[in-house]
Design a protein around this motif. Structure first.
Motif, mmCIF file in Angstrom:
data_model
loop_
_atom_site.group_PDB
_atom_site.id
_atom_site.type_symbol
_atom_site.label_atom_id
_atom_site.label_comp_id
_atom_site.label_asym_id
_atom_site.label_seq_id
_atom_site.Cartn_x
_atom_site.Cartn_y
_atom_site.Cartn_z
ATOM 1 N N LEU A 14 -4.673 1.076 3.540
ATOM 2 C CA LEU A 14 -3.985 0.171 4.459
ATOM 3 C C LEU A 14 -2.714 -0.348 3.796
ATOM 4 O O LEU A 14 -2.614 -0.360 2.577
ATOM 5 N N TYR A 15 -1.768 -0.802 4.616
ATOM 6 C CA TYR A 15 -0.578 -1.446 4.057
ATOM 7 C C TYR A 15 -0.945 -2.861 3.636
ATOM 8 O O TYR A 15 -0.923 -3.792 4.434
ATOM 9 N N GLU B 134 0.269 -5.229 1.930
ATOM 10 C CA GLU B 134 1.139 -6.406 1.869
ATOM 11 C C GLU B 134 1.315 -7.069 3.239
ATOM 12 O O GLU B 134 1.820 -8.178 3.328
ATOM 13 N N LEU B 135 0.873 -6.382 4.300
ATOM 14 C CA LEU B 135 1.005 -6.968 5.633
ATOM 15 C C LEU B 135 -0.223 -7.805 5.974
ATOM 16 O O LEU B 135 -1.282 -7.645 5.377
ATOM 17 N N GLN C 171 -0.059 -8.148 11.682
ATOM 18 C CA GLN C 171 1.169 -7.362 11.541
ATOM 19 C C GLN C 171 0.854 -5.870 11.455
ATOM 20 O O GLN C 171 1.507 -5.040 12.081
ATOM 21 N N PHE C 172 -0.175 -5.565 10.681
ATOM 22 C CA PHE C 172 -0.547 -4.169 10.485
ATOM 23 C C PHE C 172 -1.001 -3.539 11.798
ATOM 24 O O PHE C 172 -0.566 -2.444 12.167
#
Lengths: 244, 306
Positions: free
Chosen positions: B85-86, B88-89, B93-94
Protein backbone atom coordinates in the motif's frame (compact mmCIF):
# COMPACT_ATOMS: atom_id res chain seq x y z
CA UNK A 1 -4.93 12.41 -19.69
CA UNK A 2 -7.38 12.22 -16.80
CA UNK A 3 -5.59 9.19 -15.42
CA UNK A 4 -2.21 10.92 -15.78
CA UNK A 5 -3.62 13.71 -13.62
CA UNK A 6 -4.89 11.22 -11.04
CA UNK A 7 -1.46 9.57 -10.77
CA UNK A 8 0.24 12.96 -10.66
CA UNK A 9 -2.04 14.12 -7.86
CA UNK A 10 -1.32 11.06 -5.75
CA UNK A 11 2.40 11.55 -6.17
CA UNK A 12 2.21 15.17 -5.09
CA UNK A 13 0.07 14.17 -2.14
CA UNK A 14 2.76 11.67 -1.16
CA UNK A 15 5.51 14.32 -1.43
CA UNK A 16 3.65 16.58 0.93
CA UNK A 17 2.86 13.78 3.40
CA UNK A 18 6.57 13.18 3.95
CA UNK A 19 9.51 15.40 4.91
CA UNK A 20 10.71 15.28 1.27
CA UNK A 21 8.64 18.30 0.33
CA UNK A 22 9.67 20.41 3.27
CA UNK A 23 13.37 19.61 3.01
CA UNK A 24 13.49 20.05 -0.72
CA UNK A 25 11.51 23.26 -0.87
CA UNK A 26 13.73 24.70 1.83
CA UNK A 27 17.09 23.48 0.59
CA UNK A 28 16.78 24.35 -3.08
CA UNK A 29 16.07 28.10 -2.74
CA UNK A 30 18.64 28.41 0.06
CA UNK A 31 21.35 26.67 -1.93
CA UNK A 32 20.52 28.60 -5.08
CA UNK A 33 20.68 31.90 -3.23
CA UNK A 34 23.83 30.97 -1.32
CA UNK A 35 25.64 30.02 -4.52
CA UNK A 36 24.56 33.23 -6.18
CA UNK A 37 25.73 35.41 -3.30
CA UNK A 38 28.94 33.69 -2.24
CA UNK A 39 30.24 32.03 -5.39
CA UNK A 40 28.60 34.13 -8.04
CA UNK A 41 29.35 37.52 -6.52
CA UNK A 42 25.74 38.61 -6.93
CA UNK A 43 26.32 41.90 -5.04
CA UNK A 44 29.91 42.58 -5.93
CA UNK A 45 29.27 42.54 -9.67
CA UNK A 46 27.01 45.53 -9.32
CA UNK A 47 24.85 44.39 -12.24
CA UNK A 48 21.10 44.01 -11.83
CA UNK A 49 20.74 40.55 -13.35
CA UNK A 50 20.40 36.97 -12.19
CA UNK A 51 23.29 35.54 -14.18
CA UNK A 52 25.20 34.48 -11.04
CA UNK A 53 22.02 32.87 -9.77
CA UNK A 54 21.17 30.79 -12.85
CA UNK A 55 24.68 29.74 -13.72
CA UNK A 56 24.78 27.43 -10.72
CA UNK A 57 21.42 25.80 -11.34
CA UNK A 58 22.82 22.87 -13.34
CA UNK A 59 25.22 22.09 -10.51
CA UNK A 60 22.54 22.24 -7.84
CA UNK A 61 20.28 20.07 -9.98
CA UNK A 62 23.11 17.62 -10.45
CA UNK A 63 22.69 16.55 -6.84
CA UNK A 64 19.14 17.47 -5.97
CA UNK A 65 17.37 16.04 -9.02
CA UNK A 66 18.80 12.52 -8.62
CA UNK A 67 17.84 12.73 -4.94
CA UNK A 68 14.27 13.41 -5.99
CA UNK A 69 14.13 11.01 -8.92
CA UNK A 70 15.83 8.03 -7.29
CA UNK A 71 12.66 7.11 -5.43
CA UNK A 72 10.32 7.37 -8.44
CA UNK A 73 10.37 3.68 -9.34
CA UNK A 74 12.97 2.10 -7.09
CA UNK A 75 10.86 2.82 -4.03
CA UNK A 76 7.70 1.42 -5.60
CA UNK A 77 9.58 -1.70 -6.54
CA UNK A 78 11.13 -2.07 -3.16
CA UNK A 79 7.88 -1.65 -1.23
CA UNK A 80 5.85 -3.74 -3.67
CA UNK A 81 3.45 -0.94 -4.61
CA UNK A 82 4.68 -1.20 -8.19
CA UNK A 83 2.56 -4.34 -8.45
CA UNK A 84 -0.42 -2.45 -7.14
CA UNK A 85 0.13 0.48 -9.52
CA UNK A 86 0.80 -1.52 -12.66
CA UNK A 87 -2.17 -3.84 -12.20
CA UNK A 88 -4.53 -0.89 -12.09
CA UNK A 89 -6.20 -0.23 -15.44
CA UNK A 90 -3.64 2.33 -16.60
CA UNK A 91 -1.04 2.16 -19.36
CA UNK A 92 2.66 2.30 -18.56
CA UNK A 93 2.81 5.64 -20.34
CA UNK A 94 0.18 7.09 -18.06
CA UNK A 95 2.05 5.85 -14.99
CA UNK A 96 5.43 7.14 -16.20
CA UNK A 97 4.05 10.47 -17.31
CA UNK A 98 1.99 10.98 -14.14
CA UNK A 99 4.92 10.33 -11.86
CA UNK A 100 7.27 12.44 -13.97
CA UNK A 101 4.89 15.39 -14.12
CA UNK A 102 4.43 15.33 -10.36
CA UNK A 103 8.16 15.50 -9.78
CA UNK A 104 8.58 18.19 -12.45
CA UNK A 105 5.80 20.32 -11.03
CA UNK A 106 7.39 19.88 -7.66
CA UNK A 107 10.72 21.17 -8.99
CA UNK A 108 8.73 24.02 -10.54
CA UNK A 109 7.44 24.92 -7.09
CA UNK A 110 10.97 24.91 -5.74
CA UNK A 111 11.95 27.28 -8.55
CA UNK A 112 9.01 29.54 -7.83
CA UNK A 113 10.20 29.85 -4.25
CA UNK A 114 13.31 31.63 -5.56
CA UNK A 115 11.20 34.49 -6.89
CA UNK A 116 12.39 36.74 -4.01
CA UNK A 117 15.70 36.78 -5.91
CA UNK A 118 13.89 38.17 -8.92
CA UNK A 119 12.17 40.79 -6.80
CA UNK A 120 15.47 41.72 -5.14
CA UNK A 121 17.15 42.34 -8.45
CA UNK A 122 14.32 44.61 -9.54
CA UNK A 123 14.57 46.47 -6.28
CA UNK A 124 18.31 46.96 -6.69
CA UNK A 125 18.25 48.20 -10.24
CA UNK A 126 16.68 47.97 -13.65
CA UNK A 127 16.58 44.30 -14.57
CA UNK A 128 15.97 42.63 -17.90
CA UNK A 129 12.84 40.75 -16.84
CA UNK A 130 12.37 39.03 -20.17
CA UNK A 131 15.80 37.51 -19.85
CA UNK A 132 15.09 36.42 -16.30
CA UNK A 133 11.84 34.83 -17.41
CA UNK A 134 13.53 32.89 -20.21
CA UNK A 135 16.24 31.78 -17.77
CA UNK A 136 13.58 30.44 -15.42
CA UNK A 137 11.96 28.58 -18.29
CA UNK A 138 15.31 27.14 -19.38
CA UNK A 139 16.14 26.15 -15.85
CA UNK A 140 12.86 24.30 -15.48
CA UNK A 141 13.32 22.50 -18.79
CA UNK A 142 16.85 21.54 -17.78
CA UNK A 143 15.54 20.16 -14.49
CA UNK A 144 12.88 18.21 -16.40
CA UNK A 145 15.48 16.59 -18.65
CA UNK A 146 17.57 15.50 -15.72
CA UNK A 147 14.46 14.23 -13.98
CA UNK A 148 13.51 12.15 -17.02
CA UNK A 149 16.98 10.60 -16.98
CA UNK A 150 16.47 9.90 -13.29
CA UNK A 151 13.11 8.27 -13.97
CA UNK A 152 14.75 5.81 -16.32
CA UNK A 153 17.63 5.06 -13.95
CA UNK A 154 15.19 4.55 -11.09
CA UNK A 155 13.15 2.12 -13.19
CA UNK A 156 16.31 0.15 -13.85
CA UNK A 157 17.19 -0.48 -10.23
CA UNK A 158 15.32 -1.46 -7.12
CA UNK A 159 18.05 0.19 -5.08
CA UNK A 160 17.65 3.93 -4.60
CA UNK A 161 21.35 4.60 -4.01
CA UNK A 162 22.26 2.87 -7.26
CA UNK A 163 19.60 4.91 -9.04
CA UNK A 164 21.03 8.08 -7.49
CA UNK A 165 24.58 7.41 -8.60
CA UNK A 166 23.64 6.33 -12.12
CA UNK A 167 21.48 9.40 -12.58
CA UNK A 168 24.24 11.63 -11.31
CA UNK A 169 26.76 10.08 -13.70
CA UNK A 170 24.40 10.23 -16.67
CA UNK A 171 23.46 13.86 -15.99
CA UNK A 172 27.07 14.85 -15.39
CA UNK A 173 28.17 13.34 -18.70
CA UNK A 174 25.29 14.93 -20.60
CA UNK A 175 25.97 18.29 -19.04
CA UNK A 176 29.55 18.33 -20.19
CA UNK A 177 29.50 16.71 -23.62
CA UNK A 178 30.67 19.98 -25.16
CA UNK A 179 33.93 20.00 -23.19
CA UNK A 180 37.02 18.99 -25.17
CA UNK A 181 37.86 16.51 -22.42
CA UNK A 182 34.76 14.47 -23.21
CA UNK A 183 34.82 15.09 -26.96
CA UNK A 184 38.40 13.82 -27.23
CA UNK A 185 37.14 10.48 -25.99
CA UNK A 186 34.97 10.22 -29.10
CA UNK A 187 37.33 11.82 -31.64
CA UNK A 188 39.36 8.69 -32.16
CA UNK A 189 36.55 6.50 -33.39
CA UNK A 190 33.69 8.79 -34.51
CA UNK A 191 33.55 10.98 -37.57
CA UNK A 192 33.48 14.76 -37.09
CA UNK A 193 29.74 14.72 -37.79
CA UNK A 194 29.03 12.48 -34.82
CA UNK A 195 31.48 14.29 -32.57
CA UNK A 196 29.57 17.48 -33.35
CA UNK A 197 26.33 15.67 -32.67
CA UNK A 198 27.60 14.53 -29.28
CA UNK A 199 28.76 18.02 -28.41
CA UNK A 200 25.31 19.37 -29.30
CA UNK A 201 23.75 17.16 -26.64
CA UNK A 202 25.31 19.23 -23.90
CA UNK A 203 22.59 20.26 -21.50
CA UNK A 204 24.55 23.26 -20.29
CA UNK A 205 25.02 24.80 -23.71
CA UNK A 206 21.32 24.40 -24.47
CA UNK A 207 20.54 26.11 -21.18
CA UNK A 208 22.96 28.89 -22.19
CA UNK A 209 20.66 30.27 -24.85
CA UNK A 210 17.86 30.73 -22.35
CA UNK A 211 20.21 32.55 -20.01
CA UNK A 212 20.99 35.06 -22.73
CA UNK A 213 17.32 35.88 -22.91
CA UNK A 214 16.47 34.03 -26.10
CA UNK A 215 13.57 31.59 -26.20
CA UNK A 216 14.45 29.63 -29.29
CA UNK A 217 11.75 27.09 -30.01
CA UNK A 218 14.32 24.68 -31.33
CA UNK A 219 15.99 24.80 -27.94
CA UNK A 220 12.66 24.18 -26.22
CA UNK A 221 12.14 21.30 -28.62
CA UNK A 222 15.55 19.90 -27.71
CA UNK A 223 14.59 19.67 -24.05
CA UNK A 224 11.14 18.30 -24.82
CA UNK A 225 12.67 15.60 -27.01
CA UNK A 226 15.23 14.86 -24.33
CA UNK A 227 12.45 14.39 -21.78
CA UNK A 228 10.40 12.34 -24.24
CA UNK A 229 13.32 10.07 -25.03
CA UNK A 230 14.09 9.23 -21.41
CA UNK A 231 10.44 8.75 -20.50
CA UNK A 232 10.12 6.42 -23.47
CA UNK A 233 13.15 4.56 -22.14
CA UNK A 234 11.47 4.35 -18.72
CA UNK A 235 8.38 2.79 -20.27
CA UNK A 236 10.55 0.28 -22.12
CA UNK A 237 12.40 -0.65 -18.94
CA UNK A 238 9.13 -1.22 -17.10
CA UNK A 239 7.75 -3.24 -19.98
CA UNK A 240 10.88 -5.30 -20.04
CA UNK A 241 10.40 -6.22 -16.40
CA UNK A 242 6.89 -7.45 -17.24
CA UNK A 243 7.99 -9.76 -20.01
CA UNK A 244 11.47 -10.71 -18.79
CA UNK B 1 -15.92 -15.99 -16.89
CA UNK B 2 -12.30 -16.99 -16.66
CA UNK B 3 -10.56 -19.38 -18.96
CA UNK B 4 -6.89 -20.23 -18.63
CA UNK B 5 -5.25 -21.77 -21.66
CA UNK B 6 -1.76 -23.21 -21.57
CA UNK B 7 -0.57 -20.51 -19.21
CA UNK B 8 3.20 -20.76 -18.67
CA UNK B 9 5.95 -18.57 -17.32
CA UNK B 10 9.69 -19.01 -17.31
CA UNK B 11 12.28 -16.85 -15.64
CA UNK B 12 15.43 -17.59 -17.57
CA UNK B 13 15.89 -21.33 -17.34
CA UNK B 14 13.47 -21.79 -14.45
CA UNK B 15 9.96 -22.76 -15.42
CA UNK B 16 7.83 -21.23 -12.70
CA UNK B 17 4.44 -22.15 -14.16
CA UNK B 18 3.89 -24.97 -16.62
CA UNK B 19 0.94 -25.16 -18.93
CA UNK B 20 -2.04 -24.40 -16.70
CA UNK B 21 -5.49 -25.06 -18.11
CA UNK B 22 -8.78 -24.50 -16.35
CA UNK B 23 -12.11 -22.77 -16.60
CA UNK B 24 -14.03 -21.05 -13.81
CA UNK B 25 -17.54 -19.62 -13.55
CA UNK B 26 -19.31 -17.11 -11.39
CA UNK B 27 -19.93 -18.33 -7.87
CA UNK B 28 -16.69 -20.26 -7.78
CA UNK B 29 -14.37 -19.72 -4.87
CA UNK B 30 -11.15 -21.36 -5.92
CA UNK B 31 -8.52 -22.21 -3.38
CA UNK B 32 -5.16 -22.17 -5.05
CA UNK B 33 -2.92 -24.35 -2.93
CA UNK B 34 0.72 -25.16 -3.05
CA UNK B 35 3.95 -25.08 -1.09
CA UNK B 36 5.98 -21.88 -1.07
CA UNK B 37 7.59 -21.32 -4.45
CA UNK B 38 5.08 -23.55 -6.25
CA UNK B 39 4.09 -20.86 -8.74
CA UNK B 40 0.94 -19.56 -7.04
CA UNK B 41 2.03 -15.96 -6.89
CA UNK B 42 3.46 -16.06 -10.42
CA UNK B 43 0.10 -17.33 -11.68
CA UNK B 44 -1.75 -14.60 -9.80
CA UNK B 45 0.64 -12.02 -11.22
CA UNK B 46 -0.03 -13.20 -14.75
CA UNK B 47 -3.79 -13.14 -14.27
CA UNK B 48 -3.60 -9.65 -12.76
CA UNK B 49 -1.55 -8.35 -15.68
CA UNK B 50 1.60 -7.67 -13.69
CA UNK B 51 3.62 -10.30 -15.55
CA UNK B 52 3.28 -11.31 -19.15
CA UNK B 53 2.94 -15.06 -19.73
CA UNK B 54 5.79 -16.73 -21.62
CA UNK B 55 3.21 -18.87 -23.38
CA UNK B 56 -0.53 -19.34 -23.33
CA UNK B 57 -3.05 -16.82 -22.11
CA UNK B 58 -6.21 -16.32 -20.12
CA UNK B 59 -9.55 -14.82 -21.00
CA UNK B 60 -11.18 -12.83 -18.22
CA UNK B 61 -14.78 -11.73 -18.84
CA UNK B 62 -14.13 -12.04 -22.56
CA UNK B 63 -10.89 -10.05 -22.51
CA UNK B 64 -7.58 -11.66 -23.34
CA UNK B 65 -5.01 -10.76 -20.68
CA UNK B 66 -2.25 -10.46 -23.29
CA UNK B 67 -4.03 -8.74 -26.16
CA UNK B 68 -6.37 -6.53 -24.16
CA UNK B 69 -4.75 -6.29 -20.77
CA UNK B 70 -6.38 -2.97 -19.92
CA UNK B 71 -9.97 -4.21 -20.33
CA UNK B 72 -9.13 -7.41 -18.46
CA UNK B 73 -7.60 -5.43 -15.59
CA UNK B 74 -10.77 -3.35 -15.32
CA UNK B 75 -12.79 -6.45 -14.39
CA UNK B 76 -10.36 -7.53 -11.70
CA UNK B 77 -9.88 -6.64 -8.08
CA UNK B 78 -6.41 -7.68 -7.00
CA UNK B 79 -4.78 -8.03 -3.62
CA UNK B 80 -1.07 -8.59 -4.29
CA UNK B 81 1.00 -10.77 -1.99
CA UNK B 82 1.78 -8.92 1.22
CA UNK B 83 -0.88 -6.29 0.49
CA UNK B 84 1.47 -3.46 -0.59
CA UNK B 85 0.00 0.00 0.00
CA UNK B 86 1.05 3.63 -0.34
CA UNK B 87 1.94 3.90 3.30
CA UNK B 88 2.40 7.66 3.43
CA UNK B 89 -1.23 8.33 2.51
CA UNK B 90 -4.21 8.17 4.84
CA UNK B 91 -6.70 5.35 4.36
CA UNK B 92 -9.22 7.72 2.83
CA UNK B 93 -6.70 9.40 0.50
CA UNK B 94 -5.50 6.02 -0.68
CA UNK B 95 -8.97 4.64 -1.37
CA UNK B 96 -10.04 7.84 -3.14
CA UNK B 97 -6.98 7.50 -5.37
CA UNK B 98 -7.86 3.90 -6.25
CA UNK B 99 -11.50 4.82 -6.85
CA UNK B 100 -10.43 7.58 -9.24
CA UNK B 101 -8.12 5.31 -11.21
CA UNK B 102 -10.78 2.60 -11.23
CA UNK B 103 -13.16 5.07 -12.84
CA UNK B 104 -15.74 5.10 -10.10
CA UNK B 105 -18.06 7.96 -11.24
CA UNK B 106 -17.00 11.27 -9.74
CA UNK B 107 -20.22 11.94 -7.82
CA UNK B 108 -20.17 8.56 -6.09
CA UNK B 109 -16.48 8.41 -5.13
CA UNK B 110 -17.04 9.72 -1.63
CA UNK B 111 -19.99 7.44 -0.97
CA UNK B 112 -18.21 4.39 -2.43
CA UNK B 113 -15.17 5.03 -0.26
CA UNK B 114 -17.34 5.55 2.82
CA UNK B 115 -19.29 2.40 2.10
CA UNK B 116 -16.25 0.18 1.59
CA UNK B 117 -14.65 1.54 4.76
CA UNK B 118 -17.84 0.74 6.61
CA UNK B 119 -17.90 -2.81 5.29
CA UNK B 120 -14.31 -3.47 6.26
CA UNK B 121 -14.47 -1.68 9.62
CA UNK B 122 -12.01 0.97 8.54
CA UNK B 123 -14.06 4.05 9.30
CA UNK B 124 -12.37 4.65 12.64
CA UNK B 125 -8.93 4.85 10.99
CA UNK B 126 -10.04 6.72 7.86
CA UNK B 127 -7.81 9.73 8.48
CA UNK B 128 -4.84 7.81 9.86
CA UNK B 129 -1.81 7.36 7.65
CA UNK B 130 -1.46 3.76 6.51
CA UNK B 131 2.06 3.34 7.89
CA UNK B 132 0.72 3.76 11.44
CA UNK B 133 -1.80 0.92 11.08
CA UNK B 134 -1.50 -2.61 12.39
CA UNK B 135 -1.17 -5.56 10.05
CA UNK B 136 -4.83 -6.47 10.33
CA UNK B 137 -5.97 -2.99 9.34
CA UNK B 138 -3.51 -2.86 6.46
CA UNK B 139 -4.75 -6.15 5.09
CA UNK B 140 -8.28 -4.83 5.23
CA UNK B 141 -7.22 -1.64 3.41
CA UNK B 142 -5.74 -3.93 0.77
CA UNK B 143 -9.04 -5.76 0.49
CA UNK B 144 -10.98 -2.50 0.36
CA UNK B 145 -8.74 -1.38 -2.49
CA UNK B 146 -9.51 -4.60 -4.39
CA UNK B 147 -13.26 -4.30 -3.82
CA UNK B 148 -13.97 -0.63 -4.32
CA UNK B 149 -15.08 -0.90 -7.95
CA UNK B 150 -17.16 -4.03 -7.29
CA UNK B 151 -15.16 -6.23 -9.68
CA UNK B 152 -16.53 -9.42 -11.21
CA UNK B 153 -13.28 -11.26 -10.57
CA UNK B 154 -11.32 -11.12 -7.34
CA UNK B 155 -7.73 -12.30 -7.09
CA UNK B 156 -6.55 -12.52 -3.50
CA UNK B 157 -2.98 -13.57 -2.86
CA UNK B 158 -2.82 -14.88 0.71
CA UNK B 159 -5.57 -12.63 2.04
CA UNK B 160 -5.34 -13.80 5.65
CA UNK B 161 -1.57 -14.14 5.89
CA UNK B 162 -0.34 -12.71 9.19
CA UNK B 163 -3.77 -12.03 10.66
CA UNK B 164 -4.84 -13.20 14.08
CA UNK B 165 -7.63 -15.83 14.33
CA UNK B 166 -10.37 -13.24 14.84
CA UNK B 167 -9.24 -11.19 11.89
CA UNK B 168 -8.99 -14.31 9.78
CA UNK B 169 -12.57 -15.20 10.57
CA UNK B 170 -13.64 -11.67 9.74
CA UNK B 171 -11.96 -11.72 6.33
CA UNK B 172 -13.39 -15.16 5.55
CA UNK B 173 -16.86 -14.03 6.47
CA UNK B 174 -16.46 -11.12 4.11
CA UNK B 175 -15.29 -13.31 1.25
CA UNK B 176 -18.11 -15.75 1.87
CA UNK B 177 -20.69 -12.98 1.77
CA UNK B 178 -19.56 -11.98 -1.74
CA UNK B 179 -18.95 -15.42 -3.10
CA UNK B 180 -22.25 -15.96 -4.91
CA UNK B 181 -21.96 -12.94 -7.26
CA UNK B 182 -18.27 -13.13 -8.02
CA UNK B 183 -15.51 -15.35 -9.15
CA UNK B 184 -12.91 -15.46 -6.43
CA UNK B 185 -9.44 -16.97 -6.56
CA UNK B 186 -7.61 -17.24 -3.27
CA UNK B 187 -4.02 -18.30 -3.22
CA UNK B 188 -2.99 -19.72 0.10
CA UNK B 189 -0.93 -22.30 1.87
CA UNK B 190 -3.32 -22.41 4.80
CA UNK B 191 -5.34 -25.57 4.34
CA UNK B 192 -8.14 -24.83 6.78
CA UNK B 193 -8.93 -21.80 4.64
CA UNK B 194 -9.76 -24.01 1.70
CA UNK B 195 -12.19 -26.19 3.62
CA UNK B 196 -13.72 -23.09 5.22
CA UNK B 197 -14.15 -20.98 2.10
CA UNK B 198 -13.74 -22.70 -1.19
CA UNK B 199 -15.94 -24.81 -3.39
CA UNK B 200 -13.07 -25.74 -5.64
CA UNK B 201 -9.45 -26.47 -4.85
CA UNK B 202 -6.36 -26.79 -6.96
CA UNK B 203 -3.01 -28.01 -5.81
CA UNK B 204 0.04 -26.77 -7.64
CA UNK B 205 3.67 -27.68 -7.05
CA UNK B 206 6.76 -26.97 -9.16
CA UNK B 207 4.52 -24.95 -11.44
CA UNK B 208 2.32 -27.90 -12.33
CA UNK B 209 -1.35 -28.39 -11.66
CA UNK B 210 -1.54 -31.64 -9.71
CA UNK B 211 -5.10 -31.76 -8.45
CA UNK B 212 -8.33 -30.00 -9.35
CA UNK B 213 -11.32 -31.00 -7.28
CA UNK B 214 -13.79 -29.86 -4.64
CA UNK B 215 -12.31 -29.68 -1.14
CA UNK B 216 -14.47 -32.69 -0.26
CA UNK B 217 -13.19 -34.61 -3.26
CA UNK B 218 -9.65 -33.90 -2.14
CA UNK B 219 -10.47 -35.17 1.32
CA UNK B 220 -11.60 -38.44 -0.21
CA UNK B 221 -8.08 -38.92 -1.52
CA UNK B 222 -6.76 -38.85 2.00
CA UNK B 223 -5.79 -42.16 3.54
CA UNK B 224 -7.68 -40.96 6.59
CA UNK B 225 -10.93 -40.88 4.64
CA UNK B 226 -13.44 -43.12 6.47
CA UNK B 227 -10.81 -44.13 9.01
CA UNK B 228 -11.93 -44.47 12.62
CA UNK B 229 -10.03 -42.87 15.46
CA UNK B 230 -10.69 -43.77 19.07
CA UNK B 231 -9.27 -42.93 22.48
CA UNK B 232 -9.06 -45.86 24.83
CA UNK B 233 -7.37 -46.83 28.09
CA UNK B 234 -5.34 -49.81 26.93
CA UNK B 235 -4.45 -49.04 23.32
CA UNK B 236 -1.81 -51.75 22.85
CA UNK B 237 -4.15 -54.67 23.53
CA UNK B 238 -7.04 -53.12 21.64
CA UNK B 239 -4.84 -52.39 18.63
CA UNK B 240 -4.14 -56.04 18.07
CA UNK B 241 -7.82 -56.92 18.48
CA UNK B 242 -8.77 -54.28 15.89
CA UNK B 243 -6.19 -55.39 13.37
CA UNK B 244 -7.93 -58.76 13.27
CA UNK B 245 -11.07 -57.16 11.88
CA UNK B 246 -11.53 -58.23 8.24
CA UNK B 247 -12.40 -54.64 7.26
CA UNK B 248 -9.25 -53.14 8.77
CA UNK B 249 -6.22 -52.59 6.58
CA UNK B 250 -3.92 -51.31 9.29
CA UNK B 251 -3.95 -49.82 12.75
CA UNK B 252 -1.80 -46.93 13.91
CA UNK B 253 -1.16 -45.87 17.47
CA UNK B 254 -0.24 -42.35 18.37
CA UNK B 255 -0.17 -41.25 22.00
CA UNK B 256 -3.46 -42.48 23.43
CA UNK B 257 -5.19 -42.48 20.05
CA UNK B 258 -5.76 -45.44 17.81
CA UNK B 259 -6.56 -44.97 14.14
CA UNK B 260 -7.95 -47.87 12.15
CA UNK B 261 -7.70 -47.59 8.38
CA UNK B 262 -10.29 -49.43 6.29
CA UNK B 263 -9.62 -51.65 3.32
CA UNK B 264 -10.98 -50.01 0.16
CA UNK B 265 -14.60 -48.95 0.46
CA UNK B 266 -15.25 -50.73 3.75
CA UNK B 267 -17.42 -49.20 6.50
CA UNK B 268 -15.44 -49.46 9.70
CA UNK B 269 -17.36 -47.47 12.25
CA UNK B 270 -20.22 -49.98 12.83
CA UNK B 271 -17.77 -52.88 13.12
CA UNK B 272 -15.46 -51.06 15.50
CA UNK B 273 -18.28 -49.95 17.79
CA UNK B 274 -19.80 -53.42 17.79
CA UNK B 275 -16.47 -54.96 18.79
CA UNK B 276 -15.94 -52.35 21.51
CA UNK B 277 -19.31 -53.18 22.97
CA UNK B 278 -18.72 -56.94 22.85
CA UNK B 279 -15.33 -56.68 24.52
CA UNK B 280 -16.43 -54.04 27.01
CA UNK B 281 -13.55 -51.58 26.23
CA UNK B 282 -13.31 -48.25 28.02
CA UNK B 283 -13.79 -45.93 25.00
CA UNK B 284 -13.43 -42.19 25.73
CA UNK B 285 -14.17 -41.03 22.23
CA UNK B 286 -14.72 -42.48 18.81
CA UNK B 287 -15.04 -40.66 15.51
CA UNK B 288 -15.05 -41.32 11.81
CA UNK B 289 -12.53 -39.22 9.88
CA UNK B 290 -13.53 -37.13 6.85
CA UNK B 291 -10.01 -37.18 5.63
CA UNK B 292 -7.18 -34.82 6.34
CA UNK B 293 -6.30 -32.12 3.83
CA UNK B 294 -2.74 -31.76 5.08
CA UNK B 295 -2.26 -35.44 4.41
CA UNK B 296 -3.55 -35.10 0.82
CA UNK B 297 -1.49 -31.98 0.35
CA UNK B 298 1.67 -33.71 1.50
CA UNK B 299 0.97 -36.77 -0.58
CA UNK B 300 0.33 -34.83 -3.79
CA UNK B 301 3.08 -32.26 -3.45
CA UNK B 302 5.82 -34.66 -2.39
CA UNK B 303 5.05 -37.21 -5.07
CA UNK B 304 6.03 -34.72 -7.73
CA UNK B 305 9.33 -33.89 -6.08
CA UNK B 306 10.33 -37.53 -5.70
Amino acid sequence: MRLVAVICRRELLAYFSTPIAFVFLLVFPLLAAAFAFYLGGFYERGIADLQPFFQFHPWIYLFLVPALSMRLWAEERHSGTLELLLTLPITYWQAVLGKFLAAWLFLGMALLLTIPMWLTVNYLGVADNGRIFSSYLGSWLLAGSMLAIGSCMSALSRNQIVAFIFTLLACFSLMLTSLPMILNLFRGWLSQFWVDAVSRLSLISHFGGFQRGVIDWLEVLFFVLMIGFWLFASVQVLNNRRTR
Amino acid sequence: MLEVQGLSKSFGRIQAVKNLNFKLDKGTVLGFLGPNGAGKTTTMRMLSGYLEPSAGSAIIMGHDICKDSLSARKCIGYLPEGAPLYAELSVRQFLVFIARVREVPKHSINSSVAEIMERLYLTEVAEQSIETLSKGFRRRVGLAQALIHDPAVLLLDEPTDGLDPNQKREVRRLIQAMSSEKLIIISTHILEEVSALCNRAMIIANGQLLADDTPLGLLHQSRYHQAVTLRVDDPQAIASALSNLPQAARVELRHQELTVFPIDGAQLLPEVSKLAEQEGWQVHSIRQEEGRLDDVFRKITTEVQA
